[in-house]
Design a protein around this motif. Sequence first.
Motif, PDB file in Angstrom:
ATOM      1  N   HIS A  82       0.824  -1.312   0.060  1.00 40.36           N
ATOM      2  CA  HIS A  82       0.058   0.153  -0.104  1.00 40.36           C
ATOM      3  C   HIS A  82       0.817   1.109   0.038  1.00 40.36           C
ATOM      4  CE1 HIS A  82      -3.691  -2.235   1.308  1.00 40.36           C
ATOM      5  NE2 HIS A  82      -2.947  -3.230   1.716  1.00 40.36           N
ATOM      6  N   VAL A  83       0.331   2.499  -0.629  1.00 43.13           N
ATOM      7  CA  VAL A  83       1.019   3.457  -0.640  1.00 43.13           C
ATOM      8  C   VAL A  83       0.051   4.679  -0.389  1.00 43.13           C
ATOM      9  CG1 VAL A  83       2.558   2.800  -2.493  1.00 43.13           C
ATOM     10  CG2 VAL A  83       0.777   4.169  -3.053  1.00 43.13           C
ATOM     11  N   LEU A  84       0.595   5.738   0.377  1.00 42.30           N
ATOM     12  CA  LEU A  84      -0.012   6.833   0.793  1.00 42.30           C
ATOM     13  C   LEU A  84       0.643   7.961   0.007  1.00 42.30           C
ATOM     14  CD1 LEU A  84      -0.735   6.398   4.632  1.00 42.30           C
ATOM     15  CD2 LEU A  84      -2.562   6.525   2.763  1.00 42.30           C
ATOM     16  N   VAL A  85      -0.183   9.235  -0.273  1.00 47.81           N
ATOM     17  CA  VAL A  85       0.301  10.469  -0.812  1.00 47.81           C
ATOM     18  C   VAL A  85      -0.267  11.433   0.228  1.00 47.81           C
ATOM     19  CG1 VAL A  85       0.161  12.202  -2.607  1.00 47.81           C
ATOM     20  CG2 VAL A  85       0.562   9.748  -3.181  1.00 47.81           C
ATOM     21  N   TYR A  86       0.820  12.493   0.521  1.00 49.85           N
ATOM     22  CA  TYR A  86       0.225  13.355   1.724  1.00 49.85           C
ATOM     23  C   TYR A  86       0.357  14.854   1.068  1.00 49.85           C
ATOM     24  CZ  TYR A  86       1.672   9.424   4.769  1.00 49.85           C
ATOM     25  OH  TYR A  86       1.766   8.299   5.282  1.00 49.85           O
ATOM     26  N   TYR A  87      -0.320  15.510   1.576  1.00 44.15           N
ATOM     27  CA  TYR A  87      -0.391  17.179   0.926  1.00 44.15           C
ATOM     28  C   TYR A  87      -0.061  17.866   2.522  1.00 44.15           C
ATOM     29  CZ  TYR A  87      -1.806  21.441  -1.258  1.00 44.15           C
ATOM     30  OH  TYR A  87      -1.875  22.712  -1.717  1.00 44.15           O
ATOM     31  N   ASP A  88       1.159  18.606   2.421  1.00 39.62           N
ATOM     32  CA  ASP A  88       1.558  19.340   3.755  1.00 39.62           C
ATOM     33  C   ASP A  88       1.365  18.305   4.772  1.00 39.62           C
ATOM     34  OD1 ASP A  88       2.166  21.634   2.456  1.00 39.62           O
ATOM     35  OD2 ASP A  88       0.490  22.464   2.896  1.00 39.62           O
ATOM     36  N   GLY A  89       1.794  16.950   4.588  1.00 43.63           N
ATOM     37  CA  GLY A  89       1.827  16.199   5.640  1.00 43.63           C
ATOM     38  C   GLY A  89       0.644  15.354   6.019  1.00 43.63           C
ATOM     39  N   GLN A  90      -0.625  15.898   5.328  1.00 38.12           N
ATOM     40  CA  GLN A  90      -1.884  15.129   5.657  1.00 38.12           C
ATOM     41  C   GLN A  90      -2.257  14.219   4.512  1.00 38.12           C
ATOM     42  OE1 GLN A  90      -4.918  18.042   4.855  1.00 38.12           O
ATOM     43  NE2 GLN A  90      -6.574  16.465   4.996  1.00 38.12           N
ATOM     44  N   PRO A  91      -2.642  12.761   4.941  1.00 34.08           N
ATOM     45  CA  PRO A  91      -2.834  11.837   3.936  1.00 34.08           C
ATOM     46  C   PRO A  91      -4.128  12.313   3.252  1.00 34.08           C
ATOM     47  CG  PRO A  91      -3.058  11.024   6.081  1.00 34.08           C
ATOM     48  CD  PRO A  91      -2.483  12.483   6.197  1.00 34.08           C
ATOM     49  N   VAL A  92      -3.895  12.161   1.823  1.00 36.24           N
ATOM     50  CA  VAL A  92      -4.809  12.476   0.626  1.00 36.24           C
ATOM     51  C   VAL A  92      -5.117  11.703  -0.268  1.00 36.24           C
ATOM     52  CG1 VAL A  92      -4.572  15.066   1.441  1.00 36.24           C
ATOM     53  CG2 VAL A  92      -3.493  14.107  -0.684  1.00 36.24           C
ATOM     54  N   GLY A  93      -4.221  10.526  -0.500  1.00 34.53           N
ATOM     55  CA  GLY A  93      -4.509   9.792  -1.551  1.00 34.53           C
ATOM     56  C   GLY A  93      -4.016   8.414  -1.035  1.00 34.53           C
ATOM     57  N   ALA A  94      -4.502   7.327  -1.832  1.00 31.25           N
ATOM     58  CA  ALA A  94      -3.812   5.937  -1.498  1.00 31.25           C
ATOM     59  C   ALA A  94      -3.843   5.108  -2.881  1.00 31.25           C
ATOM     60  CB  ALA A  94      -4.838   5.435  -0.444  1.00 31.25           C
ATOM     61  N   GLY A  95      -3.412   4.105  -2.565  1.00 29.23           N
ATOM     62  CA  GLY A  95      -3.330   3.051  -3.477  1.00 29.23           C
ATOM     63  C   GLY A  95      -2.528   1.595  -3.306  1.00 29.23           C
ATOM     64  N   ARG A  96      -2.986   0.689  -3.924  1.00 28.16           N
ATOM     65  CA  ARG A  96      -2.091  -0.563  -3.494  1.00 28.16           C
ATOM     66  C   ARG A  96      -1.878  -1.229  -4.836  1.00 28.16           C
ATOM     67  NH1 ARG A  96      -6.924  -4.660  -1.623  1.00 28.16           N
ATOM     68  NH2 ARG A  96      -7.491  -5.647  -3.791  1.00 28.16           N
ATOM     69  N   VAL A  97      -0.595  -2.222  -4.809  1.00 35.02           N
ATOM     70  CA  VAL A  97      -0.166  -2.926  -6.044  1.00 35.02           C
ATOM     71  C   VAL A  97       0.237  -4.376  -5.487  1.00 35.02           C
ATOM     72  CG1 VAL A  97       2.127  -2.197  -5.599  1.00 35.02           C
ATOM     73  CG2 VAL A  97       1.662  -2.957  -7.799  1.00 35.02           C
ATOM     74  N   ARG A  98      -0.039  -5.385  -6.270  1.00 32.99           N
ATOM     75  CA  ARG A  98       0.266  -6.764  -6.001  1.00 32.99           C
ATOM     76  C   ARG A  98       0.408  -7.427  -7.349  1.00 32.99           C
ATOM     77  NH1 ARG A  98      -4.613 -10.232  -6.334  1.00 32.99           N
ATOM     78  NH2 ARG A  98      -6.252  -8.847  -6.906  1.00 32.99           N
ATOM     79  N   GLU A  99       1.192  -8.545  -7.148  1.00 32.64           N
ATOM     80  CA  GLU A  99       1.700  -9.156  -8.358  1.00 32.64           C
ATOM     81  C   GLU A  99       0.663 -10.219  -8.791  1.00 32.64           C
ATOM     82  OE1 GLU A  99       5.333 -12.184  -9.885  1.00 32.64           O
ATOM     83  OE2 GLU A  99       5.673 -10.604  -8.395  1.00 32.64           O
ATOM     84  N   VAL A 100       0.034 -10.323  -9.985  1.00 35.10           N
ATOM     85  CA  VAL A 100      -0.964 -11.309 -10.471  1.00 35.10           C
ATOM     86  C   VAL A 100      -0.486 -11.732 -11.644  1.00 35.10           C
ATOM     87  CG1 VAL A 100      -3.228 -11.650 -11.020  1.00 35.10           C
ATOM     88  CG2 VAL A 100      -2.662  -9.893  -9.247  1.00 35.10           C
ATOM     89  N   GLU A 101      -0.163 -13.095 -11.723  1.00 34.44           N
ATOM     90  CA  GLU A 101       0.253 -13.730 -12.898  1.00 34.44           C
ATOM     91  C   GLU A 101       1.639 -12.966 -13.619  1.00 34.44           C
ATOM     92  OE1 GLU A 101      -3.184 -14.064 -14.971  1.00 34.44           O
ATOM     93  OE2 GLU A 101      -3.797 -15.887 -13.654  1.00 34.44           O
ATOM     94  N   GLY A 102       2.476 -12.630 -12.762  1.00 35.75           N
ATOM     95  CA  GLY A 102       3.695 -11.712 -13.378  1.00 35.75           C
ATOM     96  C   GLY A 102       3.495 -10.374 -13.679  1.00 35.75           C
ATOM     97  N   VAL A 103       2.472  -9.811 -13.379  1.00 39.44           N
ATOM     98  CA  VAL A 103       2.185  -8.453 -13.725  1.00 39.44           C
ATOM     99  C   VAL A 103       1.709  -7.635 -12.627  1.00 39.44           C
ATOM    100  CG1 VAL A 103       0.473  -6.954 -15.150  1.00 39.44           C
ATOM    101  CG2 VAL A 103       1.200  -9.179 -15.994  1.00 39.44           C
ATOM    102  N   ALA A 104       2.174  -6.288 -12.635  1.00 37.52           N
ATOM    103  CA  ALA A 104       1.756  -5.608 -11.415  1.00 37.52           C
ATOM    104  C   ALA A 104       0.426  -5.122 -11.574  1.00 37.52           C
ATOM    105  CB  ALA A 104       2.640  -4.338 -11.423  1.00 37.52           C
ATOM    106  N   LYS A 105      -0.409  -5.388 -10.615  1.00 38.49           N
ATOM    107  CA  LYS A 105      -1.760  -5.054 -10.658  1.00 38.49           C
ATOM    108  C   LYS A 105      -2.391  -3.886  -9.730  1.00 38.49           C
ATOM    109  CE  LYS A 105      -6.626  -6.643 -11.237  1.00 38.49           C
ATOM    110  NZ  LYS A 105      -7.556  -6.204 -10.153  1.00 38.49           N
ATOM    111  N   LEU A 106      -2.407  -2.929 -10.185  1.00 38.50           N
ATOM    112  CA  LEU A 106      -2.539  -1.483  -9.651  1.00 38.50           C
ATOM    113  C   LEU A 106      -3.966  -1.390  -9.200  1.00 38.50           C
ATOM    114  CD1 LEU A 106       0.432  -1.337 -10.683  1.00 38.50           C
ATOM    115  CD2 LEU A 106      -0.189   1.000 -11.162  1.00 38.50           C
ATOM    116  N   GLU A 107      -4.234  -1.068  -8.060  1.00 35.78           N
ATOM    117  CA  GLU A 107      -5.702  -1.080  -7.233  1.00 35.78           C
ATOM    118  C   GLU A 107      -5.809  -0.109  -6.324  1.00 35.78           C
ATOM    119  OE1 GLU A 107      -6.545  -6.004  -7.359  1.00 35.78           O
ATOM    120  OE2 GLU A 107      -5.271  -5.320  -5.874  1.00 35.78           O
ATOM    121  N   ARG A 108      -7.271   0.338  -5.977  1.00 33.72           N
ATOM    122  CA  ARG A 108      -7.714   0.946  -4.994  1.00 33.72           C
ATOM    123  C   ARG A 108      -6.994   2.293  -5.273  1.00 33.72           C
ATOM    124  NH1 ARG A 108     -10.339  -3.418  -4.873  1.00 33.72           N
ATOM    125  NH2 ARG A 108     -11.270  -3.953  -2.851  1.00 33.72           N
ATOM    126  N   ILE A 109      -6.884   2.763  -6.145  1.00 34.85           N
ATOM    127  CA  ILE A 109      -6.199   4.419  -6.522  1.00 34.85           C
ATOM    128  C   ILE A 109      -7.270   5.405  -6.086  1.00 34.85           C
ATOM    129  CG2 ILE A 109      -4.971   5.772  -8.165  1.00 34.85           C
ATOM    130  CD1 ILE A 109      -3.990   2.880  -9.388  1.00 34.85           C
TER     131      ILE A 109
END
Length: 144
Positions: free
Chosen positions: A47-74
């Motif tokens: 999971h990743v977070l993005v912060y704006y002036d220290g405040q969390p404002v965005g998120a996403g996650r990545v996992r490997e599915v069949e040899g490919v990065a599947k980006l999700e919940r962005i």
Amino acid sequence: MAMLTRGRVQNREQREEAYRIRTEVFVNEQGVSPDIEIDEHEEVATHVLVYYDGQPVGAGRVREVEGVAKLERICVLAPFRKHKAGAAIMAELEEVAKEWGLSKAKLHAQTHAAGFYGKLGYAVDSDEFMEDGIPHVRMIKKLG
């Protein structure tokens, strides 16, 4: 000037922040069922977070599915969508995928967001389909 920073979720508190942002965007704003928003892939995903002036404002996650990065919940909280937070999330997710040695990423884009992903180098490679009651397309990108 406001600062945008990004990073990987390292602890339970940060994971809860990611869930809070996702719940706000997907459940409260878009009407996705809370029962399916948090799923069986949370523990294996990075999971990743993005912060704006220290405040969390965005998120996403990545996992490997069949040899490919599947980006999700962005997602980015509504007031921060014009601040390049989405692009920062994508950059961090792609960085994780490259560290894993993956050369391709895919995601299921809500059709209204396909243009955003297109600007980041993703290409549509499916017909439109419904996911959680929202029209989506699958998009792919070769990771350099």
